[in-house]
Scaffold this active site. Structure first.
Site, PDB file in Angstrom:
ATOM      1  N   LYS A  52     -29.603   6.172  39.241  1.00  0.00           N
ATOM      2  CA  LYS A  52     -31.162   6.215  38.471  1.00  0.00           C
ATOM      3  C   LYS A  52     -31.789   6.982  39.159  1.00  0.00           C
ATOM      4  CE  LYS A  52     -31.521   1.068  38.111  1.00  0.00           C
ATOM      5  NZ  LYS A  52     -31.124  -0.206  38.392  1.00  0.00           N
ATOM      6  N   GLN A  96     -33.952  -4.258  42.671  1.00  0.00           N
ATOM      7  CA  GLN A  96     -32.411  -4.184  41.552  1.00  0.00           C
ATOM      8  C   GLN A  96     -32.368  -6.063  42.070  1.00  0.00           C
ATOM      9  OE1 GLN A  96     -30.736  -1.198  40.607  1.00  0.00           O
ATOM     10  NE2 GLN A  96     -29.384  -2.553  40.475  1.00  0.00           N
ATOM     11  N   ASP A 119     -38.613  -2.809  34.164  1.00  0.00           N
ATOM     12  CA  ASP A 119     -37.897  -3.483  34.046  1.00  0.00           C
ATOM     13  C   ASP A 119     -38.067  -4.454  32.562  1.00  0.00           C
ATOM     14  OD1 ASP A 119     -34.958  -2.489  35.228  1.00  0.00           O
ATOM     15  OD2 ASP A 119     -36.015  -4.264  37.037  1.00  0.00           O
TER      16      ASP A 119
END
Length: 293
Positions: A52, A96, A119
């Site tokens: 990322k 994460q 997200d």
């Protein structure tokens, strides 16, 4: 049979985002800033977050990686999230997953400011998605929609079968594929581990989206001719003949199912690359929304 090439499409999207960022820079505007919070030292998570960060560099985003030890308490993580929520320089951030066992994942995701939840996991954003309102769509489902659209796959009136009911892929895909619009307007059957006669259901499907995590689960005898296959599964399978000692395998028996499919995603190189591309797109949207509420 057409391969739905996620690697190519994700590169196209990144190039499009970079062009937008270059315009911002030329106009002296602030570029998007994505942060990622990583708790612990899980190898797969480290690899994914690193990817990322590299993708942010490629498109011209600013990026911040927040590393916290495996022993981090829930309270310490919530305090860090509060800091990121208040930091006006950061447009969006992700936590994460998975998190260490001492931390309540649901409580953590609820603490994220919905306007920075790139997200798309916060209940406010999930609810807006379900109501067909403008919001952040979870990156993997967003990527699947983009693949279907860019390859001009017809979904209207089709029977879509989703295998798997996770909050990250299966359930949002069942909602998105039934929405008014395109891709969408299909009749959706959501199947899972307790579904009976699953072969009978999949053999009637025009489109199958499998997010089960069971290698080679979907066999050729379970699908009809000209089916569209979206394989979200990604599992490491031990293979001593391979230099790495393992191969990456999807939910679908690609070799045999591809002979019957009209469109199919490969694993790797299908849905996987799209997830990071759409996370970047969500971050760009977050930046634009913060600039023009």
């Amino acid at each position: 049979m057409t391969i739905l090439d996620g690697k190519k499409i994700s590169n196209d999207i990144k190039n499009e985002i970079k062009a937008e960022v270059d315009k911002m820079k030329a106009n002296g505007e602030k570029v998007p800033h994505l942060a990622a919070v990583l708790v612990g030292d899980d190898g797969a998570s480290l690899t994914y977050v690193g990817s990322k960060v590299r993708s942010c560099e490629r498109v011209g985003f600013e990026s911040t990686m927040v590393r916290m030890p495996h022993t981090t308490s829930e309270l310490e993580l919530l305090k860090k999230i509060k800091e990121l929520n208040k930091n006006d320089d950061i447009d969006g951030f992700i936590i994460q997953l998975p998190l260490p066992p001492q931390i309540d994942t649901q409580k953590v995701l609820l603490a994220v400011d919905p306007s920075k939840d790139v997200d798309g996991f916060h209940p406010e954003n999930f609810g807006k998605m379900a109501l067909d309102m403008s919001t952040f769509i979870p990156a993997t489902p967003f990527g699947i929609l983009e693949l279907l659209e860019r390859y001009d796959v017809d979904t209207k009136g089709k029977h879509t079968v989703v295998i798997g009911r996770s909050h990250i892929v299966g359930r949002p895909m069942s909602i998105l594929m039934s929405r008014k619009g395109w891709p969408g307007n299909s009749t959706v059957t959501l199947t899972h581990s307790n579904t009976k006669n699953i072969t009978q259901i999949t053999s009637q499907a025009d489109i199958i989206i499998s997010a089960l995590g069971v290698p080679n689960f979907l066999k050729a005898e379970m699908v009809k001719d000209d089916v569209v296959i979206i394989d979200v599964g990604i599992t490491r399978v031990e293979d001593d003949s391979h230099p790495k000692g393992y191969v990456i395998t999807g939910d679908v028996d690609f070799e045999n199912v591809s002979k019957k499919a009209s469109f199919i995603t490969p694993v790797p190189g299908g849905v996987g690359p799209m997830t990071i591309a759409m996370l970047l797109k969500n971050t760009l949207l977050a930046r634009e929304q913060r600039r023009n509420p």
